[in-house]
Enzyme design. Structure first.
Site, PDB file in Angstrom:
ATOM      1  N   ASP A   1       4.626   5.305 -12.570  1.00 40.18           N
ATOM      2  CA  ASP A   1       5.371   5.295 -11.289  1.00 40.18           C
ATOM      3  C   ASP A   1       6.845   6.306 -11.629  1.00 40.18           C
ATOM      4  O   ASP A   1       6.933   6.645 -12.838  1.00 40.18           O
ATOM      5  CB  ASP A   1       5.959   3.678 -11.169  1.00 40.18           C
ATOM      6  CG  ASP A   1       7.121   3.523  -9.970  1.00 40.18           C
ATOM      7  OD1 ASP A   1       6.732   4.122  -9.308  1.00 40.18           O
ATOM      8  OD2 ASP A   1       7.519   2.447 -10.166  1.00 40.18           O
TER       9      ASP A   1
ATOM     10  N   GLU B   1       8.321  11.313  -9.803  1.00 35.89           N
ATOM     11  CA  GLU B   1       8.571  12.608  -8.760  1.00 35.89           C
ATOM     12  C   GLU B   1       9.391  13.528  -9.614  1.00 35.89           C
ATOM     13  O   GLU B   1       9.355  14.761  -9.211  1.00 35.89           O
ATOM     14  CB  GLU B   1       9.537  12.056  -7.638  1.00 35.89           C
ATOM     15  CG  GLU B   1       8.797  11.167  -6.826  1.00 35.89           C
ATOM     16  CD  GLU B   1       8.510   9.779  -7.315  1.00 35.89           C
ATOM     17  OE1 GLU B   1       9.302   9.275  -8.259  1.00 35.89           O
ATOM     18  OE2 GLU B   1       7.308   9.153  -7.089  1.00 35.89           O
TER      19      GLU B   1
ATOM     20  N   ASP C   1       6.802   2.955  -1.712  1.00 34.80           N
ATOM     21  CA  ASP C   1       7.448   1.988  -1.443  1.00 34.80           C
ATOM     22  C   ASP C   1       7.709   1.499   0.172  1.00 34.80           C
ATOM     23  O   ASP C   1       8.704   2.093   0.715  1.00 34.80           O
ATOM     24  CB  ASP C   1       8.935   2.065  -2.065  1.00 34.80           C
ATOM     25  CG  ASP C   1       8.990   1.992  -3.535  1.00 34.80           C
ATOM     26  OD1 ASP C   1       7.884   1.327  -3.900  1.00 34.80           O
ATOM     27  OD2 ASP C   1       9.883   1.967  -4.175  1.00 34.80           O
TER      28      ASP C   1
HETATM   29  O1  MIG Z   1      12.613   1.610  -8.503  1.00 36.51           O
HETATM   30  O2  MIG Z   1       8.560  -0.921 -11.251  1.00 36.51           O
HETATM   31  O3  MIG Z   1       6.934   2.233  -6.070  1.00 36.51           O
HETATM   32  O4  MIG Z   1       5.675  -0.136  -6.725  1.00 36.51           O
HETATM   33  O5  MIG Z   1       7.005  -2.280  -8.107  1.00 36.51           O
HETATM   34  C1  MIG Z   1      11.541   0.731  -8.187  1.00 36.51           C
HETATM   35  C2  MIG Z   1       9.170  -1.275  -9.929  1.00 36.51           C
HETATM   36  C3  MIG Z   1      10.568   1.006  -9.148  1.00 36.51           C
HETATM   37  C4  MIG Z   1       8.975   1.858  -7.652  1.00 36.51           C
HETATM   38  C5  MIG Z   1       7.447   1.562  -7.341  1.00 36.51           C
HETATM   39  C6  MIG Z   1       6.835   0.029  -7.203  1.00 36.51           C
HETATM   40  C7  MIG Z   1       7.196  -0.794  -8.380  1.00 36.51           C
HETATM   41  C8  MIG Z   1       8.752  -0.679  -8.737  1.00 36.51           C
HETATM   42  N1  MIG Z   1       9.009   0.736  -8.804  1.00 36.51           N
END
Ligand code: MIG
Length: 797
Positions: free
Chosen positions: A404, A407, A480
């Site tokens: 996650d 980017e 998201d």
């Molecule tokens: O700033 O890990 O897209 O699926 O549950 C949020 C917490 C960070 C973004 C991800 C989401 C995940 C969440 N993450």
């Protein structure tokens, strides 16, 4: 030649002038103008790469997108020189290069224009940041439609839009938000029934214009790097999709469990909550294979640690879950907590693994753990180290990893500033060039580690950001999203678009990540996601304590949700076959109607209907309280899945949409293999494989692929490909089956269920032996017989 435009010294655009010289080296051609060199590489009859050295020097020929397996196929081509043009012919296309200005015209063998340069390649110095802004502009042909570009949350047809790639943490994005998380600089054009693709392999910020600026011009450019693009000729769009994966690769087969149902949440915490969720699935007999642990399983969000309080015995937990048939996937972010007592931080600092600013300070930014530093995944040494960190997770029993925030996302800053330095496999570049490959390479090294330590098991990966080619090692999800009906539509469009952009293994957060769906929306979303390669519920409502599990909306909805998850499991052999088609040939698993019937202009703007694999056509229910829906069926014959009612294609049909059903059609002639009911994959050996066969009076072909669903035996021939041919006519049903392969399947029987027979048969013939049909063989609308797995020929008459 330099043409100054009105907006001053930064805007001097350079255009190639007359060709002075040319040469050929094998399948490479070079054309020299005063400043610019054009390199044309003929890769196959239908794939050609165009690369331009703006002012005479090519950059390093290097890409994070291309597959190691890409090769120049043995090809026929020739070049001819005429007064005004050069002409290169392959077996499929002709390329004309204007001697005056290097502009290209590409036609098919019959001379029909496929794609034609407007100004073609041109460039501009990027005085503030260095390097060049490289452009290519081309004409838009009459009636042309555009598709592709990864995860763009907008209409499938991109005509009239301008879009860009610069991976962004787009929390709560909406229709038309741009850019999003993924960077896939690949698009399709379609006009006059002719389809082609352009893959602009450049990792800088890339921008695409499909007639937004000027109605009849398509163009693409990048704020650095080289004009380097692959032209791919179809003419069928699906052929273009397949050819694109010759360049960027296809996945290995996933473990079968990864095609089951996944349950996720931010976060299931502590371990007892995870166990409760698992137990609830089994108690309610709702199939599920995968449970996720989001960031709270870690100690203070430190990657590769476990919370002492919440998860004191992770190995014990995972063992218990695995005894109930669950696999565990954990999240891993790129941010490494700045903490002198944290081993990973220490190791990274000591070995210089973290990204630095232009003047040598570490790139620091806040994410979940507080102040963090970030590995430079563009450095092969760092990738190797990062891969090695997954040993401990695998030793604990983890079977998949979720990457996650890559980017990369940074609180406050959004992402890294442009001055951050990256190794880029030895090139030493700024973040401008590395940004769009950061998450791509993080997931690549994560996948390499997981694969190594899980051997002989297959890994499962899911990543948020990526560049073109990520399908070789990871799945993706759409990020998201929000619990709204608009987002249900976006999920459908985004997954279709990703699938034709090389990334079939994709899904959305079912029910929406942000917000709280009601039972109806959740149920409609489950129905759509039953036909997405990745089927995962995820939500973030951790503050309000809102629950988003299949049973959270009352028994009426639970009943329907369960019915669809069960359907998912029944369809597994069909889904797996479809995955194999993607892995073996690059055929997208999800196919927008424009890709199925491109000669029918009615399909060009369809966003609701799509096909999953060769046989199933889906259209999701898209509004609250919807009682019926119009569905466009392409030409051919179709059966309505829920009652076998036949439909003629080439028209809009009205379908009632009670909550227990969604519009789902099967192509006439198809064979759809089904598993028996399962709570999870591998629960018990499959003892009987059902074949749902849909009558057609035209010849029809179907395929089924099978292997162990785990391990790599399939790479040594441990798999079966079963080809079906239906050769029925108005008086008799006739199914032929051909079996190839060496995989010892567990089942010995096929239950063959024939749908839609226009007559009532009295007997059936198996490999020449005649049997009477009796009452037991008939169910509503279906004739069923149980046969030995080896049967090769079945007639009903
Ligand atoms: O700033 O890990 O897209 O699926 O549950 C949020 C917490 C960070 C973004 C991800 C989401 C995940 C969440 N993450």
């Amino acid at each position: 030649m330099q043409v100054a435009t009105s907006s001053g010294k930064y805007s001097v655009k350079h255009y190639p002038d007359t060709v002075k010289e040319w040469k050929q080296e094998g399948n490479y051609f070079y054309f020299y103008t005063t400043e610019t060199i054009l390199e044309i590489r003929v890769i196959s009859d239908k794939i050609v790469r165009f690369r331009y050295a703006a002012d005479g020097t090519f950059q390093r020929d290097f890409s994070y997108a291309t597959s190691e397996k890409m090769e120049d196929a043995p090809i026929c081509f020739e070049i001819k020189e005429f007064e005004e043009v050069f002409q290169i012919d392959t077996d499929a296309i002709k390329i004309f290069i204007a001697k005056d200005n290097l502009r290209l015209t590409i036609t098919d063998k019959e001379g029909r224009v496929i794609n034609q340069d407007e100004m073609g390649f041109h460039w501009q110095s990027y005085l503030q940041k260095g390097g060049k802004i490289v452009y290519c502009s081309k004409m838009i042909q009459e009636g042309e439609c555009f598709y592709g570009l990864g995860d763009k949350p907008t209409d499938l047809n991109l005509r009239g839009k301008r879009l860009e790639n610069y991976g962004t943490d787009a929390y709560g994005y909406h229709k038309d938000t741009d850019p999003l998380y993924r960077n896939i600089p690949f698009y399709y054009g379609l006009h006059h029934g002719i389809g082609y693709g352009i893959f602009f392999d450049n990792s800088f910020r890339t921008i695409f214009d499909f007639g937004e600026e000027r109605e009849d011009v398509q163009s693409f450019w990048a704020r650095g790097g080289e004009m380097n693009y692959y032209f791919i000729y179809g003419p069928e769009l699906l052929q273009v999709a397949e050819a694109y994966t010759k360049i960027t690769g296809t996945p290995e087969l996933p473990p079968l469990w990864a095609l089951g149902y996944h349950q996720c949440r931010w976060s299931y915490y502590p371990d007892t909550r995870v166990k409760e969720i698992a137990a609830e699935f089994r108690k309610r007999q709702i199939p599920c294979d995968v449970i996720y642990l989001d960031i709270d399983y870690m100690e203070g969000f430190r990657c590769f640690t476990w919370s002492k309080e919440g998860f004191p015995d992770p190995a014990g937990l995972i063992k218990e879950l695995s005894a109930q048939g669950f696999k565990v996937v954990v999240i891993i972010d790129p941010g490494i907590k700045v903490d002198p007592n944290y081993a990973i931080y220490q190791e990274g600092v000591k070995n210089d693994y973290f990204c630095k600013r232009a003047d040598g300070a570490l790139m620091e930014g806040d994410v979940w753990p507080g102040k963090c530093v970030f590995p430079d995944y563009t450095n092969p040494r760092v990738r190797e180290w990062w891969s090695s960190l997954f040993k401990s997770l695998v030793d604990t029993g983890v079977r998949g990893v979720w990457n996650d925030m890559n980017e990369p996302a940074v609180f406050e800053l959004g992402t890294f500033p442009e001055d951050v330095r990256h190794d880029y496999d030895g090139e030493q570049v700024s973040h401008r060039k590395a940004h769009n490959v950061y998450g791509h390479l993080m997931s690549k090294s994560t996948a390499a580690g997981m694969k190594k330590y899980l051997m002989p098991n297959r890994p499962f990966l899911i990543t948020r950001s990526c560049y073109a080619g990520v399908q070789r090692w990871s799945s993706v999800w759409t990020g998201d999203n929000v619990s709204s009906w608009e987002h249900l539509w976006l999920a459908s469009v985004q997954c279709q678009r990703l699938a034709v952009s090389g990334i079939s293994f994709t899904g959305s957060d079912i029910g929406g990540f942000i917000g709280e769906p009601d039972g109806e929306l959740y149920t409609r979303w489950i129905q759509l996601a039953t036909f997405h390669p990745l089927m995962r519920t995820h939500s973030a409502s951790n503050e309000t304590g809102f629950n988003q599990e299949p049973w959270s909306f009352g028994s009426k909805y639970e009943f329907v949700v369960k019915k669809f998850i069960q359907l998912r499991y029944q369809l597994l052999p069909y889904l797996y076959t479809t995955f194999w088609q993607n892995a073996a040939y690059g055929t997208p698993m999800l196919r927008p109607l424009a890709f199925v019937a491109q000669h029918d202009p009615q399909t060009h703007n369809c966003t609701h209907e799509f096909m999953f694999g060769d046989a199933l056509l889906i259209s999701h229910v898209s509004e609250a309280g919807m009682k019926e829906k119009e569905v466009y069926l392409p030409t051919g014959r179709w059966y309505y899945y829920w009652n076998d009612k036949p439909y003629e294609g080439g028209q809009l049909v009205k379908i009632a949409t009670p909550i227990e059903e969604m519009p789902l059609f099967v192509k006439a002639g198809a064979v759809v293999p089904n598993y028996p009911k399962l709570q999870y994959t591998g629960q018990a050996p499959i003892e009987e494989m059902t074949l749902q066969v849909f009558y057609d009076d035209q010849p029809a072909h179907s395929t089924m692929y099978e292997d162990a669903g785990e391990h790599y035996g399939y790479k040594n021939g441990q798999y079966n490909v079963i080809r079906f041919k239906q050769a029925s006519d108005k008086q008799q049903f006739h199914l032929k089956k051909k079996f190839h392969g060496n995989y010892e399947a567990t089942y010995k029987k096929h239950r063959v269920c024939v749908h839609g027979l226009p007559f009532t048969p009295t007997e059936y013939v198996v490999d020449g032996k005649v049997f009477k049909l009796n009452a037991r063989n008939f169910a509503v609308g279906v004739v069923k017989v149980v046969l030995d797995r080896e049967f090769e020929d079945l007639i009903m008459r």
